[in-house]
Design a protein around this motif. Structure first.
Motif, mmCIF file in Angstrom:
data_model
loop_
_atom_site.group_PDB
_atom_site.id
_atom_site.type_symbol
_atom_site.label_atom_id
_atom_site.label_comp_id
_atom_site.label_asym_id
_atom_site.label_seq_id
_atom_site.Cartn_x
_atom_site.Cartn_y
_atom_site.Cartn_z
ATOM 1 N N PRO A 1 0.802 -1.149 0.070
ATOM 2 C CA PRO A 1 0.046 0.000 0.021
ATOM 3 C C PRO A 1 0.944 1.283 -0.035
ATOM 4 N N ALA A 2 1.926 1.292 0.646
ATOM 5 C CA ALA A 2 2.851 2.476 0.710
ATOM 6 C C ALA A 2 3.635 2.636 -0.603
ATOM 7 N N ALA A 3 4.154 1.421 -1.109
ATOM 8 C CA ALA A 3 5.023 1.519 -2.261
ATOM 9 C C ALA A 3 4.180 1.869 -3.567
ATOM 10 N N LEU A 4 3.045 1.603 -3.813
ATOM 11 C CA LEU A 4 2.517 1.825 -4.972
ATOM 12 C C LEU A 4 2.196 3.160 -5.186
ATOM 13 N N PRO A 5 1.830 3.936 -4.291
ATOM 14 C CA PRO A 5 1.812 5.475 -4.633
ATOM 15 C C PRO A 5 3.097 6.119 -4.989
ATOM 16 N N ALA A 6 4.244 5.632 -4.307
ATOM 17 C CA ALA A 6 5.615 5.989 -4.454
ATOM 18 C C ALA A 6 6.073 5.715 -5.793
ATOM 19 N N ILE A 7 6.039 4.382 -6.117
ATOM 20 C CA ILE A 7 6.495 3.892 -7.488
ATOM 21 C C ILE A 7 5.604 4.605 -8.494
ATOM 22 N N ARG A 8 4.430 4.646 -8.323
ATOM 23 C CA ARG A 8 3.669 5.429 -9.529
ATOM 24 C C ARG A 8 4.162 6.721 -9.550
ATOM 25 N N TRP A 9 4.466 7.504 -8.613
ATOM 26 C CA TRP A 9 4.955 8.893 -8.736
ATOM 27 C C TRP A 9 6.136 8.896 -9.340
ATOM 28 N N LEU A 10 7.157 7.929 -8.894
ATOM 29 C CA LEU A 10 8.631 8.031 -9.511
ATOM 30 C C LEU A 10 8.294 7.582 -11.118
ATOM 31 N N HIS A 11 7.455 6.779 -11.507
ATOM 32 C CA HIS A 11 7.391 6.464 -12.775
ATOM 33 C C HIS A 11 7.013 7.849 -13.669
ATOM 34 N N LEU A 12 5.788 8.321 -13.050
ATOM 35 C CA LEU A 12 5.188 9.621 -13.742
ATOM 36 C C LEU A 12 6.225 10.660 -13.790
ATOM 37 N N VAL A 13 6.981 10.869 -12.850
ATOM 38 C CA VAL A 13 8.163 12.008 -12.819
ATOM 39 C C VAL A 13 9.137 11.828 -13.857
ATOM 40 N N ALA A 14 9.506 10.337 -14.063
ATOM 41 C CA ALA A 14 10.688 10.095 -14.953
ATOM 42 C C ALA A 14 10.027 10.033 -16.176
ATOM 43 N N LEU A 15 8.761 9.837 -16.717
ATOM 44 C CA LEU A 15 8.161 9.955 -17.989
ATOM 45 C C LEU A 15 7.847 11.260 -18.345
ATOM 46 N N LEU A 16 7.355 12.177 -17.382
ATOM 47 C CA LEU A 16 7.166 13.589 -18.095
ATOM 48 C C LEU A 16 8.519 14.146 -17.927
ATOM 49 N N ALA A 17 9.559 13.892 -17.110
ATOM 50 C CA ALA A 17 10.798 14.820 -17.201
ATOM 51 C C ALA A 17 11.551 14.148 -18.751
ATOM 52 N N ALA A 18 11.451 12.925 -19.095
ATOM 53 C CA ALA A 18 11.967 12.672 -20.379
ATOM 54 C C ALA A 18 11.277 13.301 -21.492
ATOM 55 N N LEU A 19 9.897 13.429 -21.590
ATOM 56 C CA LEU A 19 9.271 13.962 -22.543
ATOM 57 C C LEU A 19 9.662 15.581 -22.510
ATOM 58 N N GLY A 20 9.597 16.370 -21.420
ATOM 59 C CA GLY A 20 10.068 17.567 -21.475
ATOM 60 C C GLY A 20 11.429 17.802 -21.844
ATOM 61 N N TRP B 1 6.084 -1.078 -10.938
ATOM 62 C CA TRP B 1 4.557 -0.685 -10.706
ATOM 63 C C TRP B 1 3.534 -1.933 -11.480
ATOM 64 N N PHE B 2 3.953 -2.324 -12.502
ATOM 65 C CA PHE B 2 3.332 -3.842 -13.044
ATOM 66 C C PHE B 2 3.395 -4.906 -12.073
ATOM 67 N N TRP B 3 4.514 -5.166 -11.417
ATOM 68 C CA TRP B 3 4.425 -6.102 -10.314
ATOM 69 C C TRP B 3 3.783 -5.755 -8.956
ATOM 70 N N LEU B 4 3.958 -4.465 -8.577
ATOM 71 C CA LEU B 4 3.141 -4.133 -7.443
ATOM 72 C C LEU B 4 1.593 -4.177 -7.616
ATOM 73 N N GLN B 5 1.116 -3.479 -8.853
ATOM 74 C CA GLN B 5 -0.255 -3.451 -8.820
ATOM 75 C C GLN B 5 -0.722 -4.642 -9.061
ATOM 76 N N GLY B 6 -0.100 -5.551 -9.821
ATOM 77 C CA GLY B 6 -0.548 -6.928 -10.178
ATOM 78 C C GLY B 6 -0.612 -7.730 -8.949
ATOM 79 N N GLY B 7 0.416 -7.619 -8.187
ATOM 80 C CA GLY B 7 0.276 -8.356 -6.915
ATOM 81 C C GLY B 7 -0.951 -7.846 -6.063
ATOM 82 N N ALA B 8 -1.256 -6.549 -5.954
ATOM 83 C CA ALA B 8 -2.540 -6.183 -5.527
ATOM 84 C C ALA B 8 -3.748 -6.423 -6.067
#
Length: 470
Positions: free
Chosen positions: A32-51, A94-101
């Motif tokens: 439960p704690a790791a999911l929002p954190a890994i989702r945030w990291l994923h979105l930050v990295a994706l948006l940073a690469a696009l910008g 994210w796939f691994w954590l969300q899939g487990g949930a």
């Protein structure tokens, strides 16, 4: 029954992710704690690469021939590739954590991975991983091949509409939410390279900021329109905005977005002109750094929103002692009072905003805005609000079918008829002993009250009427 079945499935889900002794495993505790954190990291990295790729595309012509400009482009290229790699790795996590949930247990086998990959979430996330690999491969090339990398990244970002709550809506809404993420990436992801330009090539930083202005304005317009659509689809009402966790997080996101707009306006109208006139770019760099921090906070709030059920699926808890009068816009008197307040305010606000863009007539426009404020008439507030309780905007979870009506009739006869009477007109055998007669429950005034307020009165009692037993 369906209720017992859903309760049983909910109770059995944690059990599958626990040990045989009933103690939760480390994975189930951390998920439960790791999911929002890994989702945030994923979105930050994706948006940073696009910008970063957008920065390279927009500034390549100016930087390629400037002193230290080529070196800056090389640093941004390395930064963009690192962000793409981080987005890919965090996407797999994210796939691994969300899939487990989703399965209630870790993905410890090929069959479990295949099951998650067959869902809409799995398909979209794996497709995004493929697009990231393509973007990383194209980012190594030159010429037209190099230019295609931002397109692949934009396509990967646009899939966000099918990875969150938008996946449960219609395709148009999901596409709009994906466009929202693309616009956020182009704006927020452009900031770190621009901040680096303030340090490496300070003379060119104002020109690079101005070059982004048209695209930035487009991004702001897209973000505003898609945010309104998202609020309409996933929140819906004022009560849901103020009375649910999702709505309050959306308000926090709106406050951060307003802060971003203020910082962007300060950059455009104060710090960039000052840097172009010969002043140091320190103020511009500080403003961009604050804007970047606010952008990171917005992505964090967005990741938290994805972990909450949409407000339209929650029962709102109204936080105030008063609520707006229902249908106040239909009342001619109340509507007239609001118009006398809102129309002059809107005109004054429009004139003040216009004054920021015009120069020769700025003082004249400001004076016109002050004159418009003079026509504001504040109506008395009391006719616009009535007393409220926390459940004022809640709806019955069972509805008004024949079974619930029959159950309510039996309960009324057992607990209420002694005072309210069998016909509910307030003339029961115990009513005469009361200092105040019970209300006539068949009256239109009672029938027009919200069901949530009727529930509160019955559950907690009102006046001489006792609270309902547990």
């Amino acid at each position: 029954s369906p209720t017992r079945a859903s309760a049983g499935s909910a109770a059995s889900a944690p059990a599958r992710s626990s040990t045989s002794s009933g103690t939760p495993t480390a994975a189930s505790t951390l998920r439960p704690a790791a999911l929002p954190a890994i989702r945030w990291l994923h979105l930050v990295a994706l948006l940073a690469a696009l910008g970063a790729e957008a920065f390279r595309l927009l500034s390549h012509h100016r930087l390629a021939t400037a002193a230290k400009g080529a070196a800056l482009l090389g640093e941004v290229a390395v930064y963009a590739r690192l962000c793409m790699a981080a987005a890919f790795v965090s996407g797999i996590a994210w796939f691994w954590l969300q899939g487990g949930a989703m399965l209630g247990r870790p993905l410890d086998g090929v069959e479990a991975v295949r099951t998650v990959a067959g869902t809409r979430f799995g398909e979209m996330l794996l497709l995004r991983a493929g697009l990231l690999v393509l973007a990383l491969a194209f980012a190594q090339g030159r010429g037209p091949m190099r230019v295609a990398a931002p397109a692949w990244l934009a396509s990967a970002a646009a899939l966000q509409g099918w990875l969150g709550h938008g996946a449960a809506t219609d395709p148009v809404t999901a596409s709009a939410l994906g466009l929202h993420v693309v616009a956020a990436g182009l704006w927020l992801g452009y900031l770190p390279p621009l901040l680096l330009a303030c340090r490496r090539v300070p003379r060119l930083a104002p020109a690079l900021a101005r070059r982004f202005t048209p695209l930035g304005l487009l991004c702001v317009a897209v973000l505003a329109v898609t945010s309104l659509l998202q609020a309409q689809v996933l929140i819906g009402t004022l009560a849901a905005t103020l009375g649910t966790s999702y709505g309050r997080l959306a308000l926090a996101k709106l406050a951060l977005f307003t802060t971003l707009l203020g910082l962007a306006a300060a950059n455009r109208f104060r710090f960039v002109p000052a840097a172009e006139s010969g002043d140091a770019v320190r103020g511009l760099a500080l403003s961009i750094a604050l804007e970047t921090g606010a952008g990171l906070a917005i992505v964090a709030v967005a990741a938290a929103l994805a972990s909450q059920p949409p407000a339209i699926h929650e029962q709102p808890v109204w936080p105030f002692a008063l609520r707006p009068v229902p249908g106040l816009w239909d009342d001619a008197y109340l509507r007239y009072g609001l118009l006398r307040l809102l129309v002059p305010l809107a005109m004054a606000l429009a004139l003040f905003i216009l004054a920021a863009f015009v120069r020769g007539l700025r003082w004249l426009v400001l004076i016109a805005g002050v004159v418009a404020l003079g026509f504001v008439r504040i109506p008395p507030w009391r006719p616009y609000a009535v007393a409220a309780v926390p459940t004022s905007f809640q709806l019955s979870p069972t509805g008004y079918d024949a079974r619930s009506i029959a159950t309510g009739r039996a309960l009324f006869g057992q607990s209420c008829a002694r005072c309210h009477g069998r016909d509910a007109r307030g003339r029961g055998p115990d009513a005469v002993a009361r200092a105040v007669w019970p209300p006539d429950l068949s009256a239109p005034l009672i029938a027009g009250r919200p069901s949530g307020e009727l529930f509160w009165s019955i559950r907690h009692g009102v006046g001489p009427m006792p609270a309902a037993p547990e």
